[in-house]
Design a protein around this motif. Sequence first.
Motif, PDB file in Angstrom:
ATOM      1  N   PHE A 319       0.802  -1.147   0.035  1.00  9.44           N
ATOM      2  CA  PHE A 319       0.210  -0.022  -0.018  1.00  9.44           C
ATOM      3  C   PHE A 319       0.790   1.159   0.012  1.00  9.44           C
ATOM      4  CE2 PHE A 319      -2.417   3.447   2.016  1.00  9.44           C
ATOM      5  CZ  PHE A 319      -3.508   3.260   1.253  1.00  9.44           C
ATOM      6  N   ALA A 320       1.886   1.298   0.791  1.00  8.65           N
ATOM      7  CA  ALA A 320       2.781   2.346   0.845  1.00  8.65           C
ATOM      8  C   ALA A 320       3.653   2.583  -0.599  1.00  8.65           C
ATOM      9  CB  ALA A 320       3.825   2.140   2.011  1.00  8.65           C
ATOM     10  N   LEU A 321       3.953   1.703  -1.147  1.00  7.88           N
ATOM     11  CA  LEU A 321       4.759   1.788  -2.500  1.00  7.88           C
ATOM     12  C   LEU A 321       3.599   2.097  -3.525  1.00  7.88           C
ATOM     13  CD1 LEU A 321       6.669  -1.603  -2.535  1.00  7.88           C
ATOM     14  CD2 LEU A 321       7.447   0.716  -2.496  1.00  7.88           C
ATOM     15  N   LEU A 322       2.509   1.645  -3.450  1.00  6.54           N
ATOM     16  CA  LEU A 322       1.174   2.302  -4.267  1.00  6.54           C
ATOM     17  C   LEU A 322       0.985   3.741  -4.301  1.00  6.54           C
ATOM     18  CD1 LEU A 322      -1.184  -0.655  -4.487  1.00  6.54           C
ATOM     19  CD2 LEU A 322       0.166  -0.012  -6.389  1.00  6.54           C
ATOM     20  N   PHE A 323       1.014   4.066  -2.842  1.00  6.03           N
ATOM     21  CA  PHE A 323       0.668   5.323  -2.473  1.00  6.03           C
ATOM     22  C   PHE A 323       1.706   6.318  -3.151  1.00  6.03           C
ATOM     23  CE2 PHE A 323       1.240   8.961   0.374  1.00  6.03           C
ATOM     24  CZ  PHE A 323      -0.137   9.662   0.363  1.00  6.03           C
ATOM     25  N   VAL A 324       3.001   6.001  -2.860  1.00  7.37           N
ATOM     26  CA  VAL A 324       4.188   6.944  -3.624  1.00  7.37           C
ATOM     27  C   VAL A 324       4.082   6.887  -4.952  1.00  7.37           C
ATOM     28  CG1 VAL A 324       6.491   6.879  -3.617  1.00  7.37           C
ATOM     29  CG2 VAL A 324       5.726   6.392  -1.520  1.00  7.37           C
ATOM     30  N   ALA A 325       3.792   5.746  -5.581  1.00  2.00           N
ATOM     31  CA  ALA A 325       3.870   5.682  -7.025  1.00  2.00           C
ATOM     32  C   ALA A 325       2.625   6.616  -7.460  1.00  2.00           C
ATOM     33  CB  ALA A 325       3.509   4.172  -7.715  1.00  2.00           C
ATOM     34  N   ASP A 353      -6.571  -0.652  -7.106  1.00  4.56           N
ATOM     35  CA  ASP A 353      -6.868  -0.563  -5.756  1.00  4.56           C
ATOM     36  C   ASP A 353      -7.172   1.033  -5.648  1.00  4.56           C
ATOM     37  OD1 ASP A 353      -7.136  -0.114  -3.154  1.00  4.56           O
ATOM     38  OD2 ASP A 353      -5.447  -1.099  -2.615  1.00  4.56           O
ATOM     39  N   ILE A 354      -8.344   1.733  -5.543  1.00  3.92           N
ATOM     40  CA  ILE A 354      -8.398   3.065  -5.587  1.00  3.92           C
ATOM     41  C   ILE A 354      -7.902   3.748  -4.454  1.00  3.92           C
ATOM     42  CG2 ILE A 354     -10.240   2.928  -7.363  1.00  3.92           C
ATOM     43  CD1 ILE A 354     -12.254   3.316  -5.195  1.00  3.92           C
ATOM     44  N   ASP A 355      -7.850   3.225  -3.369  1.00  3.44           N
ATOM     45  CA  ASP A 355      -7.662   3.839  -2.034  1.00  3.44           C
ATOM     46  C   ASP A 355      -6.055   4.662  -2.149  1.00  3.44           C
ATOM     47  OD1 ASP A 355      -9.780   3.038  -0.958  1.00  3.44           O
ATOM     48  OD2 ASP A 355      -9.244   1.397   0.488  1.00  3.44           O
ATOM     49  N   PRO A 356      -4.895   4.004  -2.534  1.00  3.47           N
ATOM     50  CA  PRO A 356      -4.046   4.875  -2.435  1.00  3.47           C
ATOM     51  C   PRO A 356      -3.848   6.055  -3.291  1.00  3.47           C
ATOM     52  CG  PRO A 356      -3.390   2.556  -2.722  1.00  3.47           C
ATOM     53  CD  PRO A 356      -4.958   2.754  -3.015  1.00  3.47           C
TER      54      PRO A 356
END
Length: 422
Positions: A319-325, A353-356
């Motif tokens: 999730f953290a990686l997706l958020f940064v991406a 996944d739309i949350d990030p």
Amino acid sequence: MELVNTIPKDLITFLLVAVFSLLIGLSQKILHGQKQLEHTFGTDRTFTFIGILGFILFRLTPGTSVLFLGGGLVLGIFLGIHYAFNIQRHEDHGLTTIVIALITYCIGPLLLTQPQWLVMLIIVTVLILTELKESFTEISKKFDKQEFLTLGKFLIIAGVVLPIVPNEPIFRDLGLTPYKIWLAVVVVSSISYFSYLLKKFVFRQGSIILAGILGGLYSSTATTIILARKIRKDPASTNQYIAAILFATSMMYLRILLLILVFNSILFQKVYIYFIVLFAVSAIVGIVILLFRNKKYTSLNDELIVDKNPLEFKVALLFALLFVAFTFITWFVVNRFGRSGLTVLSYLVGLTDIDPFLINLFQGKSQLTIDMIAVATLQAVMSNNLLKMIYACFFSMKRTWIYLIISFSIIILTNLVFVWIL
């Protein structure tokens, strides 16, 4: 009021000590029952006298607590002797009653020195915990080592890691900080963990409908796939599975609305009415489907996605990686293509996944206006609903397609109207 002011303060305090001590004593009497009273050192009257004794000894020496501490020592010795006797004679190792007796002894000093709300909170807590003994016993039977590990992970990511990560921007143009990244992980994990606890300990043997509601708090897309697959195994409950899928979608709107409230209060004020309407529309469509073929509610004993550990380190890291991406992608698209690029990106993100992506928008820099963020959010959600409709049709049976397509079309069209209004 004048009459109350004429009553000596010590008299009021004494009466409160007597009443509170008596209530605690009565709760002990009810808890132990007639058969176990012979094992205890006393209940209602004994606890009342203990509370009064603590008040007297503390009040006799206003400037010092020597008498009170001495009395507590003597009381502790007697309670210790009683505890040793119970272990030897009855093999009773419980310390709860003794600890409650010592708390009762402290009620007088608490009333004389501490705020009334604090004393009331202590008394209420003691009474509630006393009454919930059997409930705690039942809950403890459901706990295993894995549950404590899960709780430990949650406390680590929320209470240990979050306060110590720096809040300095990694890249100034993005406004991305380690604190924002981990805050996003904590908030999403908290919602997932809450859903997990409800399913695990409160609604263990729930209905299909309840499974959809709780699954929507965790992941409406994953819940949709799981419920759609079960239609093939249980065709008689088709309407319940379809309704549960729609209820999962309705809970998605509440989950996203909660994320907006946490990360962007200004955006919340602008879009909350739209999300409440979308929640209501999804729920109403689900109710109509449920009542269309009124059958007996079916219990769903199989474990859904919310039974899985929502705090796996790999999940949090992903999730953290997706958020940064998505932070980098959104920044690049907006600066290179403007609003049209953000529109295309929001529709494409709905297929993942739309949350990030959404949390990144909610925490975004000022170059994105509130209107742009609101529209992009609704577009991503609409795209995600279209994906769920396709998943539901693909994994279920052909005869359910008409109901799924009509139901999701109503939700998507309502969503589209709001995008047009904004």
